[in-house]
Design a protein around this motif. Structure first.
Motif, PDB file in Angstrom:
ATOM      1  N   TYR A 145       0.814  -1.217   0.000  1.00 36.33           N
ATOM      2  CA  TYR A 145       0.000   0.000   0.000  1.00 36.33           C
ATOM      3  C   TYR A 145       0.847   1.266   0.000  1.00 36.33           C
ATOM      4  O   TYR A 145       0.306   2.373  -0.030  1.00 36.33           O
ATOM      5  CB  TYR A 145      -0.947  -0.012   1.211  1.00 36.33           C
ATOM      6  CG  TYR A 145      -1.964  -1.125   1.120  1.00 36.33           C
ATOM      7  CD1 TYR A 145      -3.232  -0.884   0.601  1.00 36.33           C
ATOM      8  CD2 TYR A 145      -1.649  -2.420   1.517  1.00 36.33           C
ATOM      9  CE1 TYR A 145      -4.157  -1.917   0.499  1.00 36.33           C
ATOM     10  CE2 TYR A 145      -2.560  -3.451   1.421  1.00 36.33           C
ATOM     11  CZ  TYR A 145      -3.819  -3.189   0.901  1.00 36.33           C
ATOM     12  OH  TYR A 145      -4.736  -4.219   0.784  1.00 36.33           O
ATOM     13  N   ILE A 148       0.250   4.193  -2.569  1.00 39.57           N
ATOM     14  CA  ILE A 148      -0.786   5.221  -2.462  1.00 39.57           C
ATOM     15  C   ILE A 148      -0.344   6.408  -1.608  1.00 39.57           C
ATOM     16  O   ILE A 148      -1.054   7.410  -1.526  1.00 39.57           O
ATOM     17  CB  ILE A 148      -2.115   4.650  -1.929  1.00 39.57           C
ATOM     18  CG1 ILE A 148      -2.027   4.354  -0.434  1.00 39.57           C
ATOM     19  CG2 ILE A 148      -2.524   3.420  -2.716  1.00 39.57           C
ATOM     20  CD1 ILE A 148      -3.334   3.913   0.171  1.00 39.57           C
ATOM     21  N   TYR A 149       0.840   6.310  -0.997  1.00 43.78           N
ATOM     22  CA  TYR A 149       1.366   7.389  -0.160  1.00 43.78           C
ATOM     23  C   TYR A 149       2.595   8.052  -0.768  1.00 43.78           C
ATOM     24  O   TYR A 149       3.304   8.797  -0.086  1.00 43.78           O
ATOM     25  CB  TYR A 149       1.702   6.847   1.232  1.00 43.78           C
ATOM     26  CG  TYR A 149       0.499   6.336   1.983  1.00 43.78           C
ATOM     27  CD1 TYR A 149      -0.359   7.202   2.659  1.00 43.78           C
ATOM     28  CD2 TYR A 149       0.201   4.968   2.000  1.00 43.78           C
ATOM     29  CE1 TYR A 149      -1.467   6.726   3.333  1.00 43.78           C
ATOM     30  CE2 TYR A 149      -0.910   4.480   2.675  1.00 43.78           C
ATOM     31  CZ  TYR A 149      -1.740   5.367   3.339  1.00 43.78           C
ATOM     32  OH  TYR A 149      -2.857   4.896   4.006  1.00 43.78           O
ATOM     33  N   GLU A 152       3.206  11.711  -0.260  1.00 41.05           N
ATOM     34  CA  GLU A 152       3.595  12.119   1.091  1.00 41.05           C
ATOM     35  C   GLU A 152       4.998  11.644   1.450  1.00 41.05           C
ATOM     36  O   GLU A 152       5.728  12.316   2.187  1.00 41.05           O
ATOM     37  CB  GLU A 152       2.597  11.558   2.116  1.00 41.05           C
ATOM     38  CG  GLU A 152       1.159  11.995   1.881  1.00 41.05           C
ATOM     39  CD  GLU A 152       0.174  11.274   2.785  1.00 41.05           C
ATOM     40  OE1 GLU A 152       0.596  10.798   3.861  1.00 41.05           O
ATOM     41  OE2 GLU A 152      -1.009  11.176   2.426  1.00 41.05           O
ATOM     42  N   TRP A 236      -1.364  14.930  -7.909  1.00 43.11           N
ATOM     43  CA  TRP A 236      -1.892  14.163  -6.779  1.00 43.11           C
ATOM     44  C   TRP A 236      -1.947  15.048  -5.530  1.00 43.11           C
ATOM     45  O   TRP A 236      -2.918  15.025  -4.769  1.00 43.11           O
ATOM     46  CB  TRP A 236      -0.998  12.944  -6.537  1.00 43.11           C
ATOM     47  CG  TRP A 236      -1.535  11.950  -5.541  1.00 43.11           C
ATOM     48  CD1 TRP A 236      -1.861  12.189  -4.236  1.00 43.11           C
ATOM     49  CD2 TRP A 236      -1.795  10.561  -5.766  1.00 43.11           C
ATOM     50  NE1 TRP A 236      -2.305  11.037  -3.629  1.00 43.11           N
ATOM     51  CE2 TRP A 236      -2.272  10.022  -4.535  1.00 43.11           C
ATOM     52  CE3 TRP A 236      -1.657   9.719  -6.872  1.00 43.11           C
ATOM     53  CZ2 TRP A 236      -2.612   8.671  -4.395  1.00 43.11           C
ATOM     54  CZ3 TRP A 236      -1.993   8.378  -6.728  1.00 43.11           C
ATOM     55  CH2 TRP A 236      -2.480   7.863  -5.508  1.00 43.11           C
ATOM     56  N   TYR A 242      -6.869  12.121  -3.164  1.00 45.85           N
ATOM     57  CA  TYR A 242      -6.835  10.740  -3.657  1.00 45.85           C
ATOM     58  C   TYR A 242      -6.478   9.725  -2.568  1.00 45.85           C
ATOM     59  O   TYR A 242      -7.101   8.667  -2.465  1.00 45.85           O
ATOM     60  CB  TYR A 242      -5.848  10.636  -4.819  1.00 45.85           C
ATOM     61  CG  TYR A 242      -6.217  11.509  -5.979  1.00 45.85           C
ATOM     62  CD1 TYR A 242      -7.340  11.224  -6.767  1.00 45.85           C
ATOM     63  CD2 TYR A 242      -5.466  12.646  -6.288  1.00 45.85           C
ATOM     64  CE1 TYR A 242      -7.694  12.035  -7.835  1.00 45.85           C
ATOM     65  CE2 TYR A 242      -5.817  13.465  -7.363  1.00 45.85           C
ATOM     66  CZ  TYR A 242      -6.928  13.155  -8.120  1.00 45.85           C
ATOM     67  OH  TYR A 242      -7.282  13.962  -9.164  1.00 45.85           O
ATOM     68  N   THR A 243      -5.479  10.054  -1.748  1.00 47.84           N
ATOM     69  CA  THR A 243      -5.060   9.094  -0.722  1.00 47.84           C
ATOM     70  C   THR A 243      -6.178   8.828   0.267  1.00 47.84           C
ATOM     71  O   THR A 243      -6.458   7.669   0.625  1.00 47.84           O
ATOM     72  CB  THR A 243      -3.811   9.607   0.019  1.00 47.84           C
ATOM     73  OG1 THR A 243      -2.763   9.829  -0.933  1.00 47.84           O
ATOM     74  CG2 THR A 243      -3.342   8.611   1.057  1.00 47.84           C
ATOM     75  N   ARG A 244      -6.856   9.878   0.728  1.00 45.02           N
ATOM     76  CA  ARG A 244      -7.937   9.685   1.699  1.00 45.02           C
ATOM     77  C   ARG A 244      -9.100   8.914   1.075  1.00 45.02           C
ATOM     78  O   ARG A 244      -9.750   8.110   1.740  1.00 45.02           O
ATOM     79  CB  ARG A 244      -8.430  11.050   2.211  1.00 45.02           C
ATOM     80  CG  ARG A 244      -7.377  11.950   2.816  1.00 45.02           C
ATOM     81  CD  ARG A 244      -6.852  11.450   4.167  1.00 45.02           C
ATOM     82  NE  ARG A 244      -5.760  10.489   4.043  1.00 45.02           N
ATOM     83  CZ  ARG A 244      -4.498  10.820   3.849  1.00 45.02           C
ATOM     84  NH1 ARG A 244      -4.146  12.082   3.676  1.00 45.02           N
ATOM     85  NH2 ARG A 244      -3.567   9.890   3.795  1.00 45.02           N
ATOM     86  N   GLU A 247      -8.176   5.317   1.097  1.00 43.51           N
ATOM     87  CA  GLU A 247      -8.306   4.819   2.468  1.00 43.51           C
ATOM     88  C   GLU A 247      -9.771   4.561   2.828  1.00 43.51           C
ATOM     89  O   GLU A 247     -10.082   3.595   3.539  1.00 43.51           O
ATOM     90  CB  GLU A 247      -7.702   5.819   3.454  1.00 43.51           C
ATOM     91  CG  GLU A 247      -6.177   5.885   3.419  1.00 43.51           C
ATOM     92  CD  GLU A 247      -5.618   6.890   4.399  1.00 43.51           C
ATOM     93  OE1 GLU A 247      -4.468   6.709   4.841  1.00 43.51           O
ATOM     94  OE2 GLU A 247      -6.332   7.863   4.723  1.00 43.51           O
TER      95      GLU A 247
END
Length: 343
Positions: A145, A148-149, A152, A236, A242-244, A247
């Motif tokens: 996963y 997807i971060y 960050e 992004w 997108y990340t939230r 999630e």
């Protein structure tokens, strides 16, 4: 080119035995040093190697279990790059400072000239709380996963990145993939497969709930494999949350069980119908069989630029066991593992 590689490796490959498998923790001494790959005369000289706009950024995960695959993948990228010194690797590891240092030392030993950075995955404990069981235990690893971060984890100066799984090898110039135009403000690009039956990726619980299934309604969503993606990190970060949103789907999966695979379905639900199509040559996937059976597969028809052993079977495991698939012989020349017995 691929046929030549198969012929060459078939001629020199010796059948390995189970005795080639070593059970000690990986160390610097386990890997040979890569040949030296340097820039051609046409390459721009970089004065600020971490954030220079001419750098080509590639992100991948790095752990001890798949280290051999990661080393081979990097080797393949450098071997085919016109400007290998302009490539910067971003390795994401499990959240352990000591493990990250050990892995970084192995990478540095194998590739002394490689520009790279190692990032411990600090969100690992958070992600564990969001992960539900998958069809194959390996898909439950939090590092699956990390993709997807990326916005960050990576340095803010990194505006675009190619994400690659560790069970890939590149047999073409990676800059061709890196430079893929992302039109209409799209955030990611990947080979898409529009003849795939999406109903098989989600279960009855998903399709029977109008609110959930509407996420794909009218989007013309196509399947894409998230092991090879071009990602515009600037877009992004700038909007879309997108990340939230990904999630949120992971939490929904935890509560209601709407699919069986790991990190792929939530990305499909967020980006379905909005993925920039990339030529299929850049992800010849499924070479490891499916997620349950380790079966031998052939290359799809057409040109090949990137090969992906997605699925249960990994080439280094099959080679060490002395039961390789024909396709694994193409992977072998990129293997820098010192104790491999097939040459």
């Amino acid at each position: 080119m691929i046929k030549s590689l198969i012929l060459l490796t078939t001629l020199v490959l010796l059948v390995s035995s189970p005795s080639a498998i070593r059970i000690h923790p990986p160390s610097i001494s386990d890997y040979n040093q890569s040949p030296e790959y340097t820039n051609g005369d046409q390459c721009q000289s970089l004065q600020t190697p971490s954030c220079h706009p001419s750098l080509l950024h590639i992100a991948t995960t790095l752990d001890f279990k798949y280290l051999r695959g990661s080393i081979a993948s990097v080797h393949s990228i450098l071997r085919h790059a016109a400007c290998p010194e302009n490539i910067r690797l971003h390795f994401i590891t499990a959240d352990s400072t000591s493990a990250a240092a050990d892995l970084a030392a192995i990478v540095k030993s194998a590739f002394p000239r490689l520009s790279f950075k190692v990032y411990p995955f600090e969100k690992e404990s958070e992600v564990k709380q969001l992960i539900s069981s998958a069809i194959r235990p390996a898909l439950e690893d939090p590092l699956n996963y990390a993709r997807i971060y990326l916005s960050e984890i990576l340095d803010p100066c990194v505006k675009r990145v190619v994400y690659l799984d560790s069970d890939t090898i590149v047999v073409d110039e990676i800059e061709k993939l890196w430079s893929t135009p992302l039109t209409r403000s799209r955030v990611i690009g990947a080979p898409v497969y529009c003849r795939a039956n999406l109903t098989s990726y989600f279960n009855a619980e998903f399709w029977s709930d109008r609110e959930l299934s509407s996420a794909l309604e009218g989007k013309g969503a196509c399947y894409f494999n998230t092991g090879v993606m071009v990602v515009d990190l600037e877009r992004w970060r700038s909007g879309g949350d997108y990340t939230r949103r990904i999630e949120w789907w992971m939490k929904t999966q935890k509560e209601r069980r709407i699919y069986e695979l790991g990190s792929l379905p939530p990305l499909m639900l967020v980006f379905g119908g909005e993925v920039e199509g990339v030529d299929h040559r850049w992800n010849q996937h499924g070479l490891g069989g499916d997620n349950v059976v380790d079966s031998c597969r052939r290359l799809h028809g057409g040109a090949v630029s990137l090969m992906h052993w997605s699925g249960k079977g990994k080439p280094w495991v099959r080679l060490d066991r002395g039961r390789p698939c024909p396709i694994d012989y193409i992977w072998a020349p990129f293997d820098l593992y010192r104790f491999a017995k097939y040459f």
